[in-house]
Every structure is written in C-alpha cells, then in structure tokens.
Design a protein around this motif. Structure first.
Motif, short mmCIF file in Angstrom:
data_model
loop_
_atom_site.label_atom_id
_atom_site.label_comp_id
_atom_site.label_asym_id
_atom_site.label_seq_id
_atom_site.Cartn_x
_atom_site.Cartn_y
_atom_site.Cartn_z
N ASP A 1 29.96 26.88 -39.23
CA ASP A 1 28.77 27.04 -40.25
C ASP A 1 28.47 28.57 -40.47
OD1 ASP A 1 26.87 26.19 -41.95
OD2 ASP A 1 25.45 27.00 -40.47
N GLU A 2 29.13 29.28 -39.00
CA GLU A 2 28.91 30.77 -39.13
C GLU A 2 30.32 31.54 -39.66
OE1 GLU A 2 27.82 31.62 -35.01
OE2 GLU A 2 25.84 30.60 -35.16
N ALA A 3 31.05 30.75 -39.71
CA ALA A 3 32.52 31.63 -40.19
C ALA A 3 32.52 31.75 -41.66
CB ALA A 3 33.73 30.65 -39.73
N ASP A 4 33.04 32.89 -41.97
CA ASP A 4 33.39 33.38 -43.41
C ASP A 4 34.96 32.97 -43.71
OD1 ASP A 4 31.05 34.63 -44.06
OD2 ASP A 4 31.63 36.09 -42.48
N ILE A 5 35.75 33.11 -42.76
CA ILE A 5 36.99 32.80 -42.96
C ILE A 5 37.55 32.07 -41.73
CG2 ILE A 5 39.46 33.71 -43.20
CD1 ILE A 5 38.50 36.05 -44.54
N VAL A 6 38.28 30.96 -41.72
CA VAL A 6 39.09 30.19 -40.57
C VAL A 6 40.59 30.25 -40.75
CG1 VAL A 6 38.92 28.03 -39.40
CG2 VAL A 6 36.86 28.76 -40.45
N ILE A 7 41.26 30.63 -39.81
CA ILE A 7 42.65 30.43 -39.52
C ILE A 7 43.29 29.67 -38.82
CG2 ILE A 7 44.67 32.26 -39.23
CD1 ILE A 7 42.66 34.62 -39.81
N GLY A 8 44.14 29.10 -39.13
CA GLY A 8 44.79 28.05 -38.21
C GLY A 8 46.29 27.26 -38.99
N HIS A 9 46.97 26.93 -38.04
CA HIS A 9 48.18 26.20 -38.57
C HIS A 9 48.07 24.79 -38.66
CE1 HIS A 9 52.78 26.85 -38.71
NE2 HIS A 9 52.81 25.69 -38.13
N ASN A 10 48.31 24.44 -40.14
CA ASN A 10 48.09 23.16 -40.82
C ASN A 10 46.82 22.87 -40.63
OD1 ASN A 10 49.02 20.85 -41.98
ND2 ASN A 10 49.26 19.82 -39.96
N LEU A 11 45.79 23.89 -40.98
CA LEU A 11 44.39 23.95 -41.17
C LEU A 11 43.79 22.97 -41.89
CD1 LEU A 11 41.90 25.17 -39.48
CD2 LEU A 11 42.28 26.85 -41.59
N ASP A 12 44.31 23.08 -43.36
CA ASP A 12 43.87 22.62 -44.44
C ASP A 12 44.14 21.18 -44.57
OD1 ASP A 12 42.91 25.13 -45.44
OD2 ASP A 12 44.61 25.41 -46.56
N LYS A 13 45.42 20.84 -44.20
CA LYS A 13 45.63 19.34 -44.18
C LYS A 13 45.16 18.29 -42.74
CE LYS A 13 49.71 16.53 -45.55
NZ LYS A 13 51.15 16.52 -45.73
N PHE A 14 45.04 19.02 -41.69
CA PHE A 14 44.69 18.45 -40.67
C PHE A 14 43.44 19.09 -40.01
CE2 PHE A 14 44.68 17.23 -36.04
CZ PHE A 14 45.11 16.23 -36.12
N ASP A 15 43.29 19.98 -39.47
CA ASP A 15 42.11 20.28 -38.79
C ASP A 15 40.88 20.27 -39.56
OD1 ASP A 15 43.22 22.11 -36.03
OD2 ASP A 15 44.57 21.92 -37.75
N VAL A 16 40.88 20.89 -40.80
CA VAL A 16 39.58 20.81 -41.69
C VAL A 16 39.32 19.39 -42.13
CG1 VAL A 16 38.62 21.44 -43.68
CG2 VAL A 16 39.74 23.08 -42.35
N ARG A 17 40.07 18.69 -42.59
CA ARG A 17 40.02 17.34 -42.93
C ARG A 17 39.49 16.45 -41.90
NH1 ARG A 17 45.10 16.21 -46.72
NH2 ARG A 17 43.82 14.09 -47.04
N LYS A 18 40.16 16.68 -40.63
CA LYS A 18 39.81 15.61 -39.54
C LYS A 18 38.24 16.08 -39.09
CE LYS A 18 43.09 13.20 -38.17
NZ LYS A 18 43.09 11.57 -37.81
N ALA A 19 37.59 17.37 -38.93
CA ALA A 19 36.54 17.69 -38.66
C ALA A 19 35.54 17.35 -39.78
CB ALA A 19 36.75 19.38 -38.49
N ASN A 20 35.96 17.63 -41.00
CA ASN A 20 34.89 16.83 -42.20
C ASN A 20 34.60 15.35 -42.06
OD1 ASN A 20 34.64 19.38 -43.12
ND2 ASN A 20 36.13 19.38 -44.86
N ALA A 21 35.72 14.72 -41.57
CA ALA A 21 35.57 13.05 -41.45
C ALA A 21 34.52 12.87 -40.46
CB ALA A 21 37.01 12.72 -41.32
N ARG A 22 34.66 13.66 -39.34
CA ARG A 22 33.81 13.30 -38.15
C ARG A 22 32.47 13.85 -38.44
NH1 ARG A 22 35.12 9.26 -35.58
NH2 ARG A 22 33.76 9.75 -33.73
N PHE A 23 32.29 14.80 -39.01
CA PHE A 23 31.04 15.38 -39.52
C PHE A 23 30.24 14.16 -40.28
CE2 PHE A 23 32.74 20.10 -39.63
CZ PHE A 23 32.40 20.14 -38.21
N LEU A 24 31.03 13.63 -41.37
CA LEU A 24 30.55 12.47 -42.34
C LEU A 24 29.97 11.42 -41.23
CD1 LEU A 24 29.79 11.71 -44.99
CD2 LEU A 24 32.04 11.08 -45.34
N ILE A 25 31.06 11.16 -40.49
CA ILE A 25 30.81 10.04 -39.66
C ILE A 25 29.51 10.01 -38.81
CG2 ILE A 25 31.68 8.50 -37.56
CD1 ILE A 25 34.43 9.02 -38.95
N HIS A 26 29.22 11.21 -38.40
CA HIS A 26 28.15 11.48 -37.67
C HIS A 26 26.74 11.68 -38.57
CE1 HIS A 26 29.90 11.09 -33.55
NE2 HIS A 26 31.05 11.65 -33.98
N GLY A 27 27.05 11.64 -39.88
CA GLY A 27 25.77 11.78 -40.65
C GLY A 27 25.40 13.29 -41.04
#
Length: 172
Positions: free
Chosen positions: A77-103
């Motif tokens: 939430d505090e980040a302006d830019i996030v850098i990572g390897h396979n970030l868009d297809k894995f890390d961000v999507r997995k995190a978003n799924a867990r955020f949604l699951i937890h409401g």
C-alpha cells in the motif's frame, strides 16, 4: 517515491490424483496459502522478511496467513513501484488472491517492474530463470536448499526449515 524489491513464497495446494505424471486433480484437500514474503526498500541496506512462524498462534494454525497478508498489504500500500522476478504473473496475482480471500481491499495502485518480462523482451540469455540470470550477471546464485522437502518441513512447523526458508526468500 518508494520503490520495493519483493519476493513471496507460497505453500502448495494439496490435492488428490490417481497417478504421478500428467494428472488431473480429482479434488483438493487444502488450498495454497502464503508462507512468507521478503522485501527491500530501494536505497536501503536492510531486507525485511516475514514468515508465518513469526506470528502468534502459528503452531496452532499453520496455514492461517491472515496477519501475514495484512503486513504484506501495508508494505504494498505504501509502494509506488514494486520490482520482482515473475512479479506480474505470480507474486502480485497470488497476493491479490489472498487479499480477496481475507476480505481486504486491494492496496493503493503501484507500478510494477517484472524482471522476467524485461529479460525475455530485451535480451537473449540461455535461460531467464532468476538463478541463471543472477549467475550470468555476476549477482550470485539462489540459495541452495533441500528442495520441495523444505516447503513440507515449513508447513509442519520445523523452525530450522523456517530459518532456511526465510534466508531463501531474502536471497531471491
């Protein structure tokens, strides 16, 4: 501008299959969940890591990642830019799924820089794996470990395995 370097580690889903090779999962026994995340604020020396084992109540409920996800949400939430390897297809999507699951609502918008996408688009390395790119560019290799057994040991609450997992997560 706050720039983060990020990597996550997840537990596998557990399912029922009739064989070992090229199988369809008949049913799931347990869904995947977040094990840990590591991040570094660009320009700072310290890399931070949060693992399920760090949270009160972990030994009673080893797959409860709610508090971990709340902490990851705050970081993103505090980040302006996030850098990572396979970030868009894995890390961000997995995190978003867990955020949604937890409401949880999505964190504030941020831009992503996916180093896997850049490697594929702009260069022709023999391999675009994080380990091989790190080696080719003189940045080092991924942390060696015992393989999938490390994930299983962490899921069972082994504190020594967790120590290795957190080092692995930081190194990535």
């Amino acid at each position: 501008m706050k720039i983060l370097l990020l990597d996550i580690e997840t537990a596998p889903s557990i399912g029922y299959v009739w064989g070992k090779y090229d199988q369809t999962v008949v049913d799931f026994k347990a869904d995947w969940f977040m094990l840990s995340f590591a991040y570094k604020i660009f320009g700072e020396k310290k890399t931070h890591v949060h693992g399920l084992i760090d949270y009160p109540g972990y030994m009673k409920n080893k797959d409860s990642d709610n508090k971990l996800m709340q902490d990851l949400w705050k970081v993103l939430d505090e980040a302006d830019i996030v850098i990572g390897h396979n970030l868009d297809k894995f890390d961000v999507r997995k995190a978003n799924a867990r955020f949604l699951i937890h409401g949880m609502m999505p964190p504030s918008p941020y831009k992503t820089v996916d180093t896997l996408k850049i490697a594929r688009k702009a260069f022709k390395f023999n391999s675009n794996s994080l380990d091989d790119l790190g080696h080719s560019l003189g940045l080092g290799r991924k942390l060696k470990h015992i393989g999938f057994a490390l994930w299983l040991q962490c899921m069972s609450g082994d504190s020594k395995a967790w120590s290795v997992m957190k080092k692995y997560n930081i190194k990535d």
